[in-house]
Write a protein that holds these residues in place. Structure first.
Motif, PDB file in Angstrom:
ATOM      1  N   LYS A  84       0.809  -1.226   0.000  1.00 35.30           N
ATOM      2  CA  LYS A  84       0.000   0.000   0.000  1.00 35.30           C
ATOM      3  C   LYS A  84       0.841   1.274   0.000  1.00 35.30           C
ATOM      4  O   LYS A  84       0.502   2.260   0.641  1.00 35.30           O
ATOM      5  CB  LYS A  84      -0.965  -0.001   1.198  1.00 35.30           C
ATOM      6  N   LYS A  85       1.941   1.235  -0.705  1.00 28.46           N
ATOM      7  CA  LYS A  85       2.770   2.415  -0.885  1.00 28.46           C
ATOM      8  C   LYS A  85       3.108   2.531  -2.363  1.00 28.46           C
ATOM      9  O   LYS A  85       3.561   1.575  -2.978  1.00 28.46           O
ATOM     10  CB  LYS A  85       4.052   2.315  -0.061  1.00 28.46           C
ATOM     11  N   VAL A  86       2.859   3.710  -2.936  1.00 24.95           N
ATOM     12  CA  VAL A  86       3.110   3.907  -4.359  1.00 24.95           C
ATOM     13  C   VAL A  86       4.585   4.240  -4.571  1.00 24.95           C
ATOM     14  O   VAL A  86       5.152   5.102  -3.895  1.00 24.95           O
ATOM     15  CB  VAL A  86       2.226   5.036  -4.921  1.00 24.95           C
ATOM     16  N   TYR A  87       5.198   3.523  -5.515  1.00 23.87           N
ATOM     17  CA  TYR A  87       6.600   3.737  -5.858  1.00 23.87           C
ATOM     18  C   TYR A  87       6.689   4.187  -7.313  1.00 23.87           C
ATOM     19  O   TYR A  87       6.098   3.558  -8.192  1.00 23.87           O
ATOM     20  CB  TYR A  87       7.412   2.454  -5.697  1.00 23.87           C
ATOM     21  N   GLN A  88       7.427   5.248  -7.563  1.00 24.56           N
ATOM     22  CA  GLN A  88       7.727   5.627  -8.939  1.00 24.56           C
ATOM     23  C   GLN A  88       9.043   4.965  -9.302  1.00 24.56           C
ATOM     24  O   GLN A  88      10.092   5.273  -8.742  1.00 24.56           O
ATOM     25  CB  GLN A  88       7.846   7.139  -9.098  1.00 24.56           C
ATOM     26  N   ILE A  89       8.994   4.023 -10.256  1.00 25.44           N
ATOM     27  CA  ILE A  89      10.190   3.239 -10.578  1.00 25.44           C
ATOM     28  C   ILE A  89      10.810   3.661 -11.910  1.00 25.44           C
ATOM     29  O   ILE A  89      11.771   3.057 -12.372  1.00 25.44           O
ATOM     30  CB  ILE A  89       9.876   1.733 -10.604  1.00 25.44           C
ATOM     31  N   GLY A  90      10.244   4.700 -12.497  1.00 24.45           N
ATOM     32  CA  GLY A  90      10.767   5.222 -13.744  1.00 24.45           C
ATOM     33  C   GLY A  90       9.914   6.383 -14.192  1.00 24.45           C
ATOM     34  O   GLY A  90       8.861   6.672 -13.601  1.00 24.45           O
ATOM     35  N   GLU A  91      10.355   7.044 -15.242  1.00 26.62           N
ATOM     36  CA  GLU A  91       9.614   8.215 -15.724  1.00 26.62           C
ATOM     37  C   GLU A  91       8.192   7.859 -16.128  1.00 26.62           C
ATOM     38  O   GLU A  91       7.276   8.683 -16.019  1.00 26.62           O
ATOM     39  CB  GLU A  91      10.359   8.813 -16.915  1.00 26.62           C
ATOM     40  N   PHE A 109       1.895  -2.433  -4.323  1.00 24.40           N
ATOM     41  CA  PHE A 109       1.650  -3.829  -3.980  1.00 24.40           C
ATOM     42  C   PHE A 109       0.472  -3.933  -3.016  1.00 24.40           C
ATOM     43  O   PHE A 109       0.414  -3.207  -2.007  1.00 24.40           O
ATOM     44  CB  PHE A 109       2.898  -4.448  -3.345  1.00 24.40           C
ATOM     45  N   ILE A 110      -0.450  -4.855  -3.300  1.00 22.91           N
ATOM     46  CA  ILE A 110      -1.638  -5.090  -2.480  1.00 22.91           C
ATOM     47  C   ILE A 110      -1.648  -6.558  -2.068  1.00 22.91           C
ATOM     48  O   ILE A 110      -1.397  -7.449  -2.887  1.00 22.91           O
ATOM     49  CB  ILE A 110      -2.933  -4.761  -3.263  1.00 22.91           C
ATOM     50  N   ASP A 111      -1.949  -6.847  -0.807  1.00 22.59           N
ATOM     51  CA  ASP A 111      -1.890  -8.211  -0.280  1.00 22.59           C
ATOM     52  C   ASP A 111      -2.864  -9.124  -1.029  1.00 22.59           C
ATOM     53  O   ASP A 111      -4.071  -8.891  -1.057  1.00 22.59           O
ATOM     54  CB  ASP A 111      -2.231  -8.199   1.211  1.00 22.59           C
ATOM     55  N   SER A 156       1.339 -10.758  -3.549  1.00 21.07           N
ATOM     56  CA  SER A 156       0.714  -9.483  -3.868  1.00 21.07           C
ATOM     57  C   SER A 156       0.021  -9.528  -5.218  1.00 21.07           C
ATOM     58  O   SER A 156       0.384 -10.286  -6.113  1.00 21.07           O
ATOM     59  CB  SER A 156       1.765  -8.372  -3.890  1.00 21.07           C
ATOM     60  N   SER A 157      -0.996  -8.681  -5.312  1.00 25.79           N
ATOM     61  CA  SER A 157      -1.449  -8.184  -6.603  1.00 25.79           C
ATOM     62  C   SER A 157      -0.699  -6.878  -6.806  1.00 25.79           C
ATOM     63  O   SER A 157      -0.318  -6.213  -5.842  1.00 25.79           O
ATOM     64  CB  SER A 157      -2.955  -7.943  -6.600  1.00 25.79           C
ATOM     65  N   ILE A 158      -0.465  -6.508  -8.059  1.00 22.08           N
ATOM     66  CA  ILE A 158       0.332  -5.310  -8.325  1.00 22.08           C
ATOM     67  C   ILE A 158      -0.477  -4.343  -9.176  1.00 22.08           C
ATOM     68  O   ILE A 158      -0.954  -4.690 -10.262  1.00 22.08           O
ATOM     69  CB  ILE A 158       1.654  -5.649  -9.035  1.00 22.08           C
TER      70      ILE A 158
END
Length: 539
Positions: free
Chosen positions: A141-148, A154-156, A164-166
């Motif tokens: 439950k935390k949003v990550y910016q992994i690129g532009e 990730f959700i349980d 996780s579901s993504i």
């Protein structure tokens, strides 16, 4: 902005999907196929070194098992997964690499005796360590910016510790599309871990369908009572209860159940009967379960932990780590419970326990998880009476039974509850990770009974997320069944292709070196090509 479906398409294992957005490429899962390979899977259409990232739904080998091969081929990007998944992958990928190396050594010795070339492992421990070094732990439950162009969350999924579901947000120009990859959706009311969480919004969903055409047999709703009954009647007969179990997840649940039934005195006349956990991997995984953040667990598990009790240990519990300790289990005549991997009986120590116990009518083999088509476990579940195990023909006389309701996967009702949580409905639901007929049945149900727009893509199918059209629509190519000689030839040819891919990676890395060295390298390659061109001409 495109999706390309590669693995677990009309099959249950080998999950792999390619994402493209903004000229960048990533994978969702990179799993190994287990059991019978039904359809041909296309290769990843992007060189490994050109992949920017991998998103991993959970640690099971059918979702993570080819990450070391990806590293071997040149991938050096980050692998994003939940914290618990990264911990489990550390032990599971090392274990899988050890199996690859051991199997290759065994086959090479066999080939040497018959004058055949040695066998190279699919990947090595060093490759596994390389992949492990790329794992990047993430919180739920935390949003990550992994690129532009990519954000993830990730959700349980309630399937396994850390599963996780993504949620994936892709951007290209002024356009944004939200995708959800279900991963493996968990069964409700499992011990230890939480139930799956629901997601409400997505433009497109890629969902599993393992049990999409059936409901779990709830017959005996009290799993602890049913398990106690199996153990009681087997020990009364003087036999062993053999439980083929996945080392991570299912083994810990069975230990949890056995602790409960022992605490309640539900098996009588056999004292603190011995329970062997015969799996080094399961032993390591159990340690991770006990050490991870308590927020991963359900209320009942947290309550037991808060009371100061170890929920996975009890009187009579024994661990076999060394091969000598494993072998001693079948020499000891005392009736016992043996929990061993692999869960589908395809490899590992469980095959030795089956060899020693299947022919004994006083013994029981208790299945506690999904058995894929083509596996030894499925053959036993289907009632096969003759099996070849470790080179010996075994007559099946033991009782074969199944612990109902213990599957780690949601059944049809659970899958429908999960997909029905999306409101409004996604523009398209792509169904994968299920046997051919199961996928088709589930797709028809979602379409006709629940009003979803659905697709069941085969490997190689590509879909443009902006135009909402299929770029390439493939048909399934059944795997050709090879004779042992053809399999050996295919293995040798595969080694040649792997060597050439290695040479190509080296060539790409040579950009910028002195022209003199480039010319020398080119000459050597051309000389090698000229040497072997005669064989190609004969074809």
């Amino acid at each position: 902005m495109k999706l390309t479906f590669l693995g677990a398409t009309h099959e249950v294992t080998g999950s792999c999907t390619l994402i493209e957005a903004g000229g960048r490429f990533g994978l969702v899962d990179c799993g190994m196929e287990q059991g019978q390979d039904v359809f041909v899977n296309q290769e990843i259409p992007v060189a490994a070194e050109q992949l920017d990232y991998v998103l991993l739904t959970h640690a099971h080998i059918d979702h993570s098992g080819l990450l070391p091969l990806l590293y071997k081929r040149g991938f050096r990007g980050p692998i994003y997964a939940t914290t618990a998944t990264t911990h489990l992958c550390e032990i599971m990928l090392r274990d899988c690499a050890h199996i690859q190396e051991s199997d290759a050594q065994w086959l090479s010795r066999k080939h040497k005796r018959s004058g055949e070339p040695p066998v190279e492992p699919l990947y090595s421990l060093a490759d596994a360590e390389g992949a492990i070094s790329k794992l990047r732990p993430c919180d739920y439950k935390k949003v990550y910016q992994i690129g532009e162009h990519v954000n993830i969350e990730f959700i349980d999924a309630g399937h396994l510790l850390g599963s996780s579901s993504i949620e994936v947000w892709l951007r290209e120009g002024d356009e944004t599309r939200k995708l959800v990859f279900s991963g493996d959706i968990g069964n409700d009311d499992q011990p230890i871990i939480k139930d799956p969480e629901y997601i409400k919004e997505a433009d497109f969903v890629v969902t599993e369908s393992t049990y999409g055409d059936r409901l779990h047999d709830r017959g005996e709703k009290n799993n602890v009572r049913y398990l106690a009954g199996v153990i009681q009647r087997t020990l009364d007969r003087g036999g062993n209860v053999v439980i083929p179990s996945f080392a991570v997840g299912r083994t810990q649940e069975i230990l949890y159940f056995i602790r409960e039934l022992k605490l309640a005195g539900m098996v009588t006349g056999h004292g603190d009967f011995p329970v062997y956990m015969d799996s080094p991997l399961a032993n390591e995984a159990t340690g991770i379960f006990l050490q991870c953040d308590r927020e991963n667990f359900d209320d009942e598990m947290r309550s037991v932990l808060d009371s100061g009790v170890n929920p996975l240990v009890f009187p009579g519990f024994r661990v076999a780590v060394s091969s000598e300790e494993s072998q001693a289990i079948n020499v000891d005549p005392e009736p016992k419970v043996i929990i061993s991997a692999s869960g589908m009986c395809e490899a590992g120590r469980i095959r030795h326990h089956l060899k020693h116990n299947l022919w004994r009518p006083e013994c029981t083999v208790l299945f506690v998880g999904y058995q894929a088509a083509g596996t030894t476990g499925r053959a036993l579940m289907d009632g096969k009476k003759q099996l070849k195990i470790l080179g010996e023909d075994i007559t099946v006389k033991a009782e074969i039974t199944y612990l109902a309701g213990t599957s780690g996967h949601a059944d049809k009702d659970g899958l429908i509850r999960w997909i029905s949580a999306f409101d409004p409905k996604p523009k398209m639901v792509f169904i994968n990770h299920g046997e051919d007929e199961t996928m088709k049945s589930y797709a028809e149900c979602l379409k006709t009974e629940h009003g979803f727009t659905v697709s069941t893509p085969y490997s190689g199918t590509s879909y443009d997320l902006l135009t909402e059209r299929f770029v390439e629509l493939t048909e399934g190519i059944p795997v050709e069944r090879l004779t042992p000689k053809q399999q050996r030839n295919a293995t040798v040819f595969g080694a040649l292709i792997e060597a050439l891919e290695k040479l190509m990676r080296i060539a790409r890395a040579c950009r910028g070196i002195p022209n003199k060295e480039l010319a020398r390298f080119t000459g050597q390659v051309n000389s090698l090509a000229d040497k072997w061109s005669g064989w190609a001409a004969k074809k």
